[in-house]
Design a protein around this motif. Structure first.
Motif, short mmCIF file in Angstrom:
data_model
loop_
_atom_site.label_atom_id
_atom_site.label_comp_id
_atom_site.label_asym_id
_atom_site.label_seq_id
_atom_site.Cartn_x
_atom_site.Cartn_y
_atom_site.Cartn_z
N VAL A 20 0.84 -1.20 0.00
CA VAL A 20 0.00 0.00 0.00
C VAL A 20 0.87 1.25 0.00
N ILE A 21 1.92 1.26 0.81
CA ILE A 21 2.83 2.40 0.86
C ILE A 21 3.49 2.60 -0.51
N TYR A 22 3.91 1.52 -1.13
CA TYR A 22 4.52 1.60 -2.47
C TYR A 22 3.52 2.20 -3.46
N MET A 23 2.30 1.71 -3.46
CA MET A 23 1.28 2.21 -4.39
C MET A 23 1.02 3.70 -4.17
N ILE A 24 0.92 4.10 -2.91
CA ILE A 24 0.64 5.51 -2.61
C ILE A 24 1.81 6.39 -3.01
N ARG A 25 3.01 5.96 -2.69
CA ARG A 25 4.19 6.81 -2.93
C ARG A 25 4.60 6.88 -4.41
N PHE A 26 4.34 5.82 -5.18
CA PHE A 26 4.84 5.79 -6.54
C PHE A 26 3.74 5.72 -7.60
N LYS A 27 2.85 4.79 -7.53
CA LYS A 27 1.84 4.60 -8.58
C LYS A 27 0.70 5.62 -8.51
N LEU A 28 0.30 6.02 -7.32
CA LEU A 28 -0.84 6.91 -7.16
C LEU A 28 -0.43 8.32 -6.72
N ARG A 29 0.82 8.64 -6.89
CA ARG A 29 1.35 9.93 -6.43
C ARG A 29 0.62 11.12 -7.06
N SER A 30 0.17 10.98 -8.28
CA SER A 30 -0.48 12.10 -8.97
C SER A 30 -1.83 12.46 -8.36
N THR A 31 -2.41 11.57 -7.57
CA THR A 31 -3.72 11.85 -6.95
C THR A 31 -3.58 12.54 -5.60
N TYR A 32 -2.36 12.71 -5.12
CA TYR A 32 -2.13 13.30 -3.80
C TYR A 32 -2.42 14.80 -3.84
N MET A 33 -3.21 15.29 -2.89
CA MET A 33 -3.60 16.70 -2.81
C MET A 33 -2.77 17.38 -1.71
N VAL A 34 -1.62 17.88 -2.08
CA VAL A 34 -0.68 18.47 -1.12
C VAL A 34 -1.31 19.65 -0.39
N ASP A 35 -2.05 20.47 -1.10
CA ASP A 35 -2.62 21.67 -0.49
C ASP A 35 -3.71 21.34 0.54
N LYS A 36 -4.33 20.19 0.44
CA LYS A 36 -5.38 19.80 1.38
C LYS A 36 -4.84 19.00 2.57
N ASP A 37 -3.64 18.46 2.43
CA ASP A 37 -3.05 17.64 3.49
C ASP A 37 -2.20 18.52 4.40
N ASN A 38 -2.84 19.12 5.39
CA ASN A 38 -2.14 20.06 6.26
C ASN A 38 -2.12 19.62 7.72
N PHE A 39 -2.27 18.34 7.96
CA PHE A 39 -2.26 17.82 9.33
C PHE A 39 -0.80 17.54 9.73
#
Length: 175
Positions: A20-39
């Protein structure tokens, strides 16, 4: 046999988590919303680490293992907060994500109910089997905290379903 099963299950969980970490960090990176992740993660990691140093199991295991176990229990209790914060910032939660978090909330509720019923059924002997001091109570308290954190989301999820909405809309003060 029981030790072997736990080792196999723990290993499978580790492999699945790494995937899951691999998928999030590499395959699905384009879906990450940096501006919304402020925790800020240190708001949950540091208190959990400090609490684990103070209140941990009193078993015969190595002190590092006992503190690590306590840290995991405490961190698991609040681990959904960053996800809830992200969903609050986006204001709209996709159905698949909403279903997952709701299912997680139901699972946490059932787990908490299991612990409470076990404590009642054993007349408190289960707590003494976990050790002595504050640790047994903190395990139960952690389950309750995690259940209440997710209960708020579950309320809005059910309210959305009853209202016939496919997309969940969260108010601004949920997390």
């Amino acid at each position: 046999m029981e030790y072997d099963i736990h080792t196999i299950l723990d290993s499978a969980t580790l492999v699945a988590t790494l995937f899951v970490i691999y998928m999030i960090r590499f395959k699905l990176r384009s879906t990450y919303m940096v501006d919304k992740d402020n925790f800020a993660l240190y708001y949950v990691v540091l208190p959990c680490a400090g609490l684990a140093l103070l209140v941990h199991p009193s078993t015969s295991h190595n002190i590092v293992n006992r503190i690590s176990w306590a840290f995991c229990v405490y961190l698991e209790a609040v681990s959904v907060l960053p996800q809830l914060r992200l969903m609050q910032n986006t204001k709209i939660v996709e159905p698949f994500t909403a279903h997952y978090v709701f299912a997680l909330g139901v699972a946490r509720f059932l787990s908490c109910a299991h612990w409470v019923l076990q404590v009642l059924d054993t007349r408190g002997r289960l707590l003494t089997a976990l050790g002595y001091g504050l640790w047994p109570s903190m395990v139960l308290f952690s389950e309750i905290v995690q259940t209440f954190i997710l209960a708020d989301f579950c309320y809005y999820y059910v309210k959305s379903l009853v209202g016939g909405q496919l997309v969940l809309r969260l108010p601004s003060g949920v997390v």
